[in-house]
Write a protein that holds these residues in place. Structure first.
Motif, mmCIF file in Angstrom:
data_model
loop_
_atom_site.group_PDB
_atom_site.id
_atom_site.type_symbol
_atom_site.label_atom_id
_atom_site.label_comp_id
_atom_site.label_asym_id
_atom_site.label_seq_id
_atom_site.Cartn_x
_atom_site.Cartn_y
_atom_site.Cartn_z
ATOM 1 N N VAL A 1 0.847 -1.192 0.000
ATOM 2 C CA VAL A 1 0.000 0.000 0.000
ATOM 3 C C VAL A 1 0.883 1.243 0.000
ATOM 4 O O VAL A 1 1.819 1.344 0.807
ATOM 5 C CB VAL A 1 -0.923 0.029 1.244
ATOM 6 C CG1 VAL A 1 -1.703 1.337 1.299
ATOM 7 C CG2 VAL A 1 -1.875 -1.156 1.219
ATOM 8 N N ALA A 23 -4.730 6.341 -1.359
ATOM 9 C CA ALA A 23 -4.069 5.040 -1.222
ATOM 10 C C ALA A 23 -4.040 4.344 -2.576
ATOM 11 O O ALA A 23 -4.998 4.392 -3.339
ATOM 12 C CB ALA A 23 -4.809 4.184 -0.209
ATOM 13 N N SER A 24 -2.931 3.680 -2.829
ATOM 14 C CA SER A 24 -2.802 2.914 -4.064
ATOM 15 C C SER A 24 -2.040 1.636 -3.778
ATOM 16 O O SER A 24 -1.463 1.468 -2.709
ATOM 17 C CB SER A 24 -2.082 3.736 -5.130
ATOM 18 O OG SER A 24 -0.777 4.071 -4.704
ATOM 19 N N THR A 27 -6.347 -2.121 -1.870
ATOM 20 C CA THR A 27 -7.462 -1.424 -1.249
ATOM 21 C C THR A 27 -7.281 -1.331 0.257
ATOM 22 O O THR A 27 -6.728 -2.229 0.894
ATOM 23 C CB THR A 27 -8.797 -2.125 -1.562
ATOM 24 O OG1 THR A 27 -9.857 -1.370 -0.958
ATOM 25 C CG2 THR A 27 -8.816 -3.546 -1.000
ATOM 26 N N VAL A 28 -7.719 -0.226 0.814
ATOM 27 C CA VAL A 28 -7.698 -0.042 2.265
ATOM 28 C C VAL A 28 -9.114 0.058 2.796
ATOM 29 O O VAL A 28 -9.335 0.501 3.912
ATOM 30 C CB VAL A 28 -6.873 1.200 2.661
ATOM 31 C CG1 VAL A 28 -5.423 1.015 2.259
ATOM 32 C CG2 VAL A 28 -7.460 2.462 2.032
ATOM 33 N N SER A 29 -10.068 -0.347 1.979
ATOM 34 C CA SER A 29 -11.468 -0.107 2.310
ATOM 35 C C SER A 29 -11.921 -0.826 3.569
ATOM 36 O O SER A 29 -12.917 -0.434 4.165
ATOM 37 C CB SER A 29 -12.343 -0.513 1.127
ATOM 38 O OG SER A 29 -12.198 -1.890 0.837
ATOM 39 N N ASP A 52 -13.546 1.876 8.959
ATOM 40 C CA ASP A 52 -13.507 1.453 7.559
ATOM 41 C C ASP A 52 -14.715 1.944 6.769
ATOM 42 O O ASP A 52 -14.592 2.290 5.599
ATOM 43 C CB ASP A 52 -13.430 -0.070 7.477
ATOM 44 C CG ASP A 52 -14.669 -0.739 8.045
ATOM 45 O OD1 ASP A 52 -15.479 -1.243 7.249
ATOM 46 O OD2 ASP A 52 -14.829 -0.740 9.277
ATOM 47 N N ARG A 71 -13.823 9.933 4.718
ATOM 48 C CA ARG A 71 -13.194 9.073 3.726
ATOM 49 C C ARG A 71 -14.168 8.770 2.606
ATOM 50 O O ARG A 71 -15.388 8.793 2.788
ATOM 51 C CB ARG A 71 -12.688 7.769 4.346
ATOM 52 C CG ARG A 71 -13.739 6.810 4.827
ATOM 53 C CD ARG A 71 -13.111 5.652 5.609
ATOM 54 N NE ARG A 71 -12.216 4.842 4.785
ATOM 55 C CZ ARG A 71 -11.377 3.915 5.290
ATOM 56 N NH1 ARG A 71 -11.319 3.731 6.604
ATOM 57 N NH2 ARG A 71 -10.591 3.210 4.488
ATOM 58 N N THR A 73 -14.529 5.679 0.340
ATOM 59 C CA THR A 73 -14.033 4.316 0.174
ATOM 60 C C THR A 73 -13.861 3.955 -1.297
ATOM 61 O O THR A 73 -12.893 3.284 -1.672
ATOM 62 C CB THR A 73 -14.984 3.326 0.851
ATOM 63 O OG1 THR A 73 -15.098 3.669 2.236
ATOM 64 C CG2 THR A 73 -14.478 1.911 0.736
ATOM 65 N N ASN A 76 -10.708 5.269 -2.388
ATOM 66 C CA ASN A 76 -9.549 4.867 -1.571
ATOM 67 C C ASN A 76 -8.820 6.087 -1.011
ATOM 68 O O ASN A 76 -7.577 6.133 -0.997
ATOM 69 C CB ASN A 76 -8.576 4.028 -2.414
ATOM 70 C CG ASN A 76 -8.422 2.613 -1.897
ATOM 71 O OD1 ASN A 76 -9.128 2.184 -0.984
ATOM 72 N ND2 ASN A 76 -7.480 1.896 -2.476
ATOM 73 N N THR A 77 -9.593 7.062 -0.546
ATOM 74 C CA THR A 77 -9.029 8.336 -0.096
ATOM 75 C C THR A 77 -9.610 8.725 1.253
ATOM 76 O O THR A 77 -10.803 8.535 1.500
ATOM 77 C CB THR A 77 -9.323 9.432 -1.129
ATOM 78 O OG1 THR A 77 -8.750 9.069 -2.391
ATOM 79 C CG2 THR A 77 -8.731 10.769 -0.688
#
Length: 126
Positions: A1, A23-24, A27-29, A52, A71, A73, A76-77
């Protein structure tokens, strides 16, 4: 990540800034995310944490009522809206991903965050 902060800069006291953290790489969802900052000569300080799903947020006393974490989702920001800025808010600001998916309890410990952005400077002029 990989995390990349943006939106920092110079602002007058009383002004506002909105930081973004994209985020790239993965996924950080499913993970909570947080914002920290580090002022010159000081330790890194926890500011805010968001669950989350974005429904639960926690704040440090130093920013509660002035800063808002949110956020997107799908994008991803994570964001940090900063209002009523003070010169003492001057610092390098970091976003981070918590290590435990679906975690919702307040957690200000740096060690519990696995991934970090490189930081972005925010300077508040008096």
């Amino acid at each position: 990540v990989q995390l990349e902060e943006s939106g920092g800069g110079l602002v007058q006291a009383g002004g506002s800034l909105k930081l973004s953290c994209a985020a790239s790489g993965n996924t950080v969802s499913h993970y909570p995310m947080g914002w920290f900052r580090q002022a010159p000569g000081k330790e890194r300080e926890f500011l805010a944490q968001i669950s989350d799903d974005g429904d639960i947020a926690h704040y440090s006393d130093s920013v509660k009522g002035r800063f808002t974490i949110s956020r997107d989702t799908a994008e991803n920001t994570v964001y940090l809206q900063m209002n009523a800025l003070k010169p003492e808010d001057t610092a390098v600001y970091y976003c981070a991903v918590h290590s435990i998916p679906y975690w919702t309890t307040y957690d200000s410990q740096e060690d519990e965050y696995d991934y970090w952005g490189q930081g972005i400077q925010v300077t508040v002029a008096s």
